[in-house]
Design a protein around this motif. Sequence first.
Motif, mmCIF file in Angstrom:
data_model
loop_
_atom_site.group_PDB
_atom_site.id
_atom_site.type_symbol
_atom_site.label_atom_id
_atom_site.label_comp_id
_atom_site.label_asym_id
_atom_site.label_seq_id
_atom_site.Cartn_x
_atom_site.Cartn_y
_atom_site.Cartn_z
ATOM 1 N N GLY A 9 0.823 -1.200 0.000
ATOM 2 C CA GLY A 9 0.000 0.000 0.000
ATOM 3 C C GLY A 9 0.861 1.255 0.000
ATOM 4 N N GLY A 10 0.201 2.387 -0.149
ATOM 5 C CA GLY A 10 0.928 3.653 -0.141
ATOM 6 C C GLY A 10 0.111 4.756 -0.746
ATOM 7 N N LEU A 11 0.801 5.843 -1.040
ATOM 8 C CA LEU A 11 0.172 7.028 -1.636
ATOM 9 C C LEU A 11 0.483 7.048 -3.121
ATOM 10 C CD1 LEU A 11 -1.243 9.798 -1.385
ATOM 11 C CD2 LEU A 11 1.011 10.761 -0.847
ATOM 12 N N VAL A 12 -0.545 7.226 -3.929
ATOM 13 C CA VAL A 12 -0.380 7.258 -5.374
ATOM 14 C C VAL A 12 -1.323 8.297 -5.957
ATOM 15 C CG1 VAL A 12 -2.073 5.418 -5.764
ATOM 16 C CG2 VAL A 12 -0.265 5.808 -7.452
ATOM 17 N N TYR A 80 -1.930 -11.657 -4.680
ATOM 18 C CA TYR A 80 -1.648 -10.334 -5.232
ATOM 19 C C TYR A 80 -2.928 -9.630 -5.648
ATOM 20 C CZ TYR A 80 2.997 -12.435 -5.738
ATOM 21 O OH TYR A 80 4.190 -13.062 -5.504
ATOM 22 N N LEU A 81 -2.840 -8.306 -5.689
ATOM 23 C CA LEU A 81 -3.896 -7.501 -6.280
ATOM 24 C C LEU A 81 -3.217 -6.389 -7.064
ATOM 25 C CD1 LEU A 81 -6.988 -7.077 -6.524
ATOM 26 C CD2 LEU A 81 -6.757 -5.367 -4.699
ATOM 27 N N GLN A 82 -3.277 -6.476 -8.380
ATOM 28 C CA GLN A 82 -2.768 -5.424 -9.244
ATOM 29 C C GLN A 82 -3.880 -4.413 -9.462
ATOM 30 O OE1 GLN A 82 0.384 -4.957 -10.629
ATOM 31 N NE2 GLN A 82 -0.467 -2.990 -11.269
ATOM 32 N N MET A 83 -3.618 -3.176 -9.105
ATOM 33 C CA MET A 83 -4.623 -2.122 -9.202
ATOM 34 C C MET A 83 -4.141 -1.071 -10.174
ATOM 35 S SD MET A 83 -5.800 -1.753 -5.229
ATOM 36 C CE MET A 83 -4.268 -0.999 -4.706
ATOM 37 N N ASN A 84 -4.885 -0.868 -11.229
ATOM 38 C CA ASN A 84 -4.559 0.126 -12.248
ATOM 39 C C ASN A 84 -5.641 1.192 -12.304
ATOM 40 O OD1 ASN A 84 -2.288 -1.424 -12.977
ATOM 41 N ND2 ASN A 84 -3.488 -2.614 -14.436
ATOM 42 N N SER A 85 -5.313 2.301 -12.932
ATOM 43 C CA SER A 85 -6.270 3.406 -13.101
ATOM 44 C C SER A 85 -6.929 3.769 -11.782
ATOM 45 C CB SER A 85 -7.337 3.027 -14.144
ATOM 46 O OG SER A 85 -6.744 2.701 -15.373
ATOM 47 N N LEU A 86 -6.129 3.931 -10.768
ATOM 48 C CA LEU A 86 -6.660 4.205 -9.440
ATOM 49 C C LEU A 86 -7.348 5.561 -9.384
ATOM 50 C CD1 LEU A 86 -3.754 2.666 -7.371
ATOM 51 C CD2 LEU A 86 -6.171 2.016 -7.186
ATOM 52 N N GLU A 87 -8.381 5.603 -8.569
ATOM 53 C CA GLU A 87 -9.196 6.804 -8.385
ATOM 54 C C GLU A 87 -9.214 7.162 -6.907
ATOM 55 O OE1 GLU A 87 -12.877 5.259 -9.754
ATOM 56 O OE2 GLU A 87 -12.298 5.228 -11.868
ATOM 57 N N PRO A 88 -9.463 8.427 -6.594
ATOM 58 C CA PRO A 88 -9.549 8.803 -5.164
ATOM 59 C C PRO A 88 -10.553 7.948 -4.392
ATOM 60 C CG PRO A 88 -9.415 10.753 -6.525
ATOM 61 C CD PRO A 88 -9.539 9.599 -7.472
ATOM 62 N N GLU A 89 -11.590 7.483 -5.072
ATOM 63 C CA GLU A 89 -12.604 6.646 -4.412
ATOM 64 C C GLU A 89 -12.054 5.275 -4.010
ATOM 65 O OE1 GLU A 89 -14.258 9.884 -6.499
ATOM 66 O OE2 GLU A 89 -13.036 8.251 -7.322
ATOM 67 N N THR A 91 -9.421 4.956 -2.237
ATOM 68 C CA THR A 91 -8.742 5.145 -0.965
ATOM 69 C C THR A 91 -9.436 4.343 0.132
ATOM 70 O OG1 THR A 91 -7.929 7.341 -1.557
ATOM 71 C CG2 THR A 91 -8.133 6.835 0.801
ATOM 72 N N ALA A 92 -8.673 3.488 0.787
ATOM 73 C CA ALA A 92 -9.231 2.605 1.810
ATOM 74 C C ALA A 92 -8.107 1.776 2.417
ATOM 75 C CB ALA A 92 -10.273 1.667 1.210
ATOM 76 N N VAL A 93 -8.447 1.079 3.486
ATOM 77 C CA VAL A 93 -7.565 0.028 3.986
ATOM 78 C C VAL A 93 -7.958 -1.264 3.268
ATOM 79 C CG1 VAL A 93 -6.793 -1.290 5.981
ATOM 80 C CG2 VAL A 93 -7.318 1.143 6.222
ATOM 81 N N TYR A 94 -6.968 -1.921 2.701
ATOM 82 C CA TYR A 94 -7.205 -3.146 1.946
ATOM 83 C C TYR A 94 -6.778 -4.349 2.777
ATOM 84 C CZ TYR A 94 -8.335 -0.566 -2.262
ATOM 85 O OH TYR A 94 -8.952 0.250 -3.183
ATOM 86 N N THR A 117 -3.905 5.141 -0.439
ATOM 87 C CA THR A 117 -4.413 6.504 -0.547
ATOM 88 C C THR A 117 -4.167 7.001 -1.959
ATOM 89 O OG1 THR A 117 -3.936 6.919 1.783
ATOM 90 C CG2 THR A 117 -4.322 8.833 0.380
ATOM 91 N N VAL A 118 -5.231 7.432 -2.606
ATOM 92 C CA VAL A 118 -5.136 7.936 -3.977
ATOM 93 C C VAL A 118 -5.459 9.418 -3.965
ATOM 94 C CG1 VAL A 118 -5.898 7.658 -6.361
ATOM 95 C CG2 VAL A 118 -5.874 5.679 -4.808
#
Length: 120
Positions: A9-12, A80-89, A91-94, A117-118
């Motif tokens: 996780g992190g800020l992107v 794994y979870l590859q997450m692309n095209s991230l949106e501010p929505e 943002t969460a704890v995964y 955090t997006v």
Amino acid sequence: QVQLVESGGGLVQAGGSLRLSCAASGRTFSSYDMGWFRQAPGKEREFVASIIRSGGITAYGDSAKGRFTISRDNPKNTLYLQMNSLEPEDTAVYYCAAAVPGSSWNSGYWGQGTQVTVSS
């Protein structure tokens, strides 16, 4: 028992990508269906994606379809979870979760979570 530890996780920035990992220890990882869930502040926990023991079948929540990909490496005991095209929505704890096939996620095992955090 299974111990699960999430990382990645992190800020992107919006439009960016992240790859979450979930390392499992304890009983045989390949015996469990695995899933990703998330919880944003003030909201209920939300299903993100799941994958069966063999990795042959996956399922996604509406918010993840077309953008996220769940996978597993059974010899490495890792989800794994590859997450692309991230949106501010997004943002969460995964959280990652393990469940005996056919049983409820709530009766399974859960990790501590990793913050995503997006920024817009």
